[in-house]
Design a protein around this motif. Sequence first.
Motif, short mmCIF file in Angstrom:
data_model
loop_
_atom_site.label_atom_id
_atom_site.label_comp_id
_atom_site.label_asym_id
_atom_site.label_seq_id
_atom_site.Cartn_x
_atom_site.Cartn_y
_atom_site.Cartn_z
N LEU A 274 36.79 36.59 52.48
CA LEU A 274 36.02 35.36 52.60
C LEU A 274 36.78 34.17 52.01
O LEU A 274 36.88 33.12 52.63
CB LEU A 274 34.66 35.50 51.92
N ARG A 275 37.36 34.35 50.83
CA ARG A 275 38.07 33.27 50.14
C ARG A 275 39.58 33.25 50.43
O ARG A 275 40.28 32.36 49.99
CB ARG A 275 37.82 33.36 48.65
N GLY A 276 40.06 34.29 51.10
CA GLY A 276 41.49 34.34 51.44
C GLY A 276 42.39 34.62 50.26
O GLY A 276 43.51 34.11 50.20
N GLY A 277 41.94 35.44 49.32
CA GLY A 277 42.74 35.74 48.14
C GLY A 277 43.02 37.21 47.96
O GLY A 277 42.31 38.07 48.50
N VAL A 278 44.08 37.52 47.21
CA VAL A 278 44.42 38.90 46.87
C VAL A 278 44.80 38.98 45.40
O VAL A 278 45.32 38.02 44.83
CB VAL A 278 45.59 39.45 47.74
N THR A 279 44.53 40.13 44.79
CA THR A 279 45.03 40.45 43.46
C THR A 279 45.75 41.78 43.55
O THR A 279 45.31 42.68 44.28
CB THR A 279 43.90 40.53 42.41
N ILE A 280 46.85 41.88 42.83
CA ILE A 280 47.68 43.08 42.90
C ILE A 280 48.08 43.49 41.49
O ILE A 280 48.47 42.65 40.68
CB ILE A 280 48.94 42.83 43.75
N PHE A 281 47.98 44.79 41.22
CA PHE A 281 48.49 45.37 39.98
C PHE A 281 49.52 46.43 40.36
O PHE A 281 49.28 47.26 41.25
CB PHE A 281 47.38 46.04 39.16
N LEU A 282 50.68 46.41 39.69
CA LEU A 282 51.73 47.41 39.89
C LEU A 282 52.25 47.88 38.54
O LEU A 282 52.24 47.12 37.57
CB LEU A 282 52.90 46.82 40.69
N ASN A 283 52.75 49.11 38.51
CA ASN A 283 53.31 49.66 37.29
C ASN A 283 54.62 50.40 37.61
O ASN A 283 54.67 51.62 37.59
CB ASN A 283 52.29 50.60 36.63
N GLY B 89 63.65 53.75 39.80
CA GLY B 89 62.45 54.23 39.13
C GLY B 89 61.44 54.77 40.11
O GLY B 89 61.79 55.25 41.19
N ALA B 90 60.18 54.68 39.72
CA ALA B 90 59.06 55.10 40.56
C ALA B 90 57.91 54.13 40.31
O ALA B 90 57.84 53.50 39.25
CB ALA B 90 58.63 56.52 40.24
N LEU B 91 57.03 54.02 41.26
CA LEU B 91 55.86 53.17 41.07
C LEU B 91 54.76 54.06 40.52
O LEU B 91 54.16 54.86 41.23
CB LEU B 91 55.46 52.53 42.41
N GLY B 92 54.51 53.94 39.20
CA GLY B 92 53.54 54.79 38.53
C GLY B 92 52.13 54.62 39.04
O GLY B 92 51.38 55.59 39.17
#
Length: 151
Positions: free
Chosen positions: A58-67, A46-49
């Motif tokens: 500061l808090r050492g966190g990540v958020t990730i969105f992929l399609n 496929g492809a990453l849309g």
Amino acid sequence: PTFGTFEGFHYVVGLPTATMPTTGSASFALRGFTNPTGSDGSIAPGALGSGALTADFLRGGVTIFLNPMFGTWGYNVNMIGSIAQGTALMAGGGTANETGGALPPSSYGCCGCSASFQGAFYGTGASHAGIAYQINATTGASVSGVAVFQK
């Protein structure tokens, strides 16, 4: 290893950030990716849309969105994770839900599939990030790929 026509091996190469930021946050835009592939070789790559990464240093966190998309069907993937203290490494997980106009092959269908990622920050001041991700369908099939992001 030997791969079939619809199979692949995904990886990111780079020098991890030597001194990570310890304050603030940053948004990263998708800059590159490998074409996602299915684990059983039954679907064309496929492809990453779209994709985005947000880091809270500061808090050492990540958020990730992929399609990742495979023609007219794909997944909306939402993951959260943490940055390993004192390193540029990150890892985490979340969920993936089907999206698009057509139904996926039965082995890749899901509602609330699990998703996971591992990666690192690269460049001066963590200017780039790269992850390898996997989406696990309830049938045992999976989709994997890599994504690279830039501030």
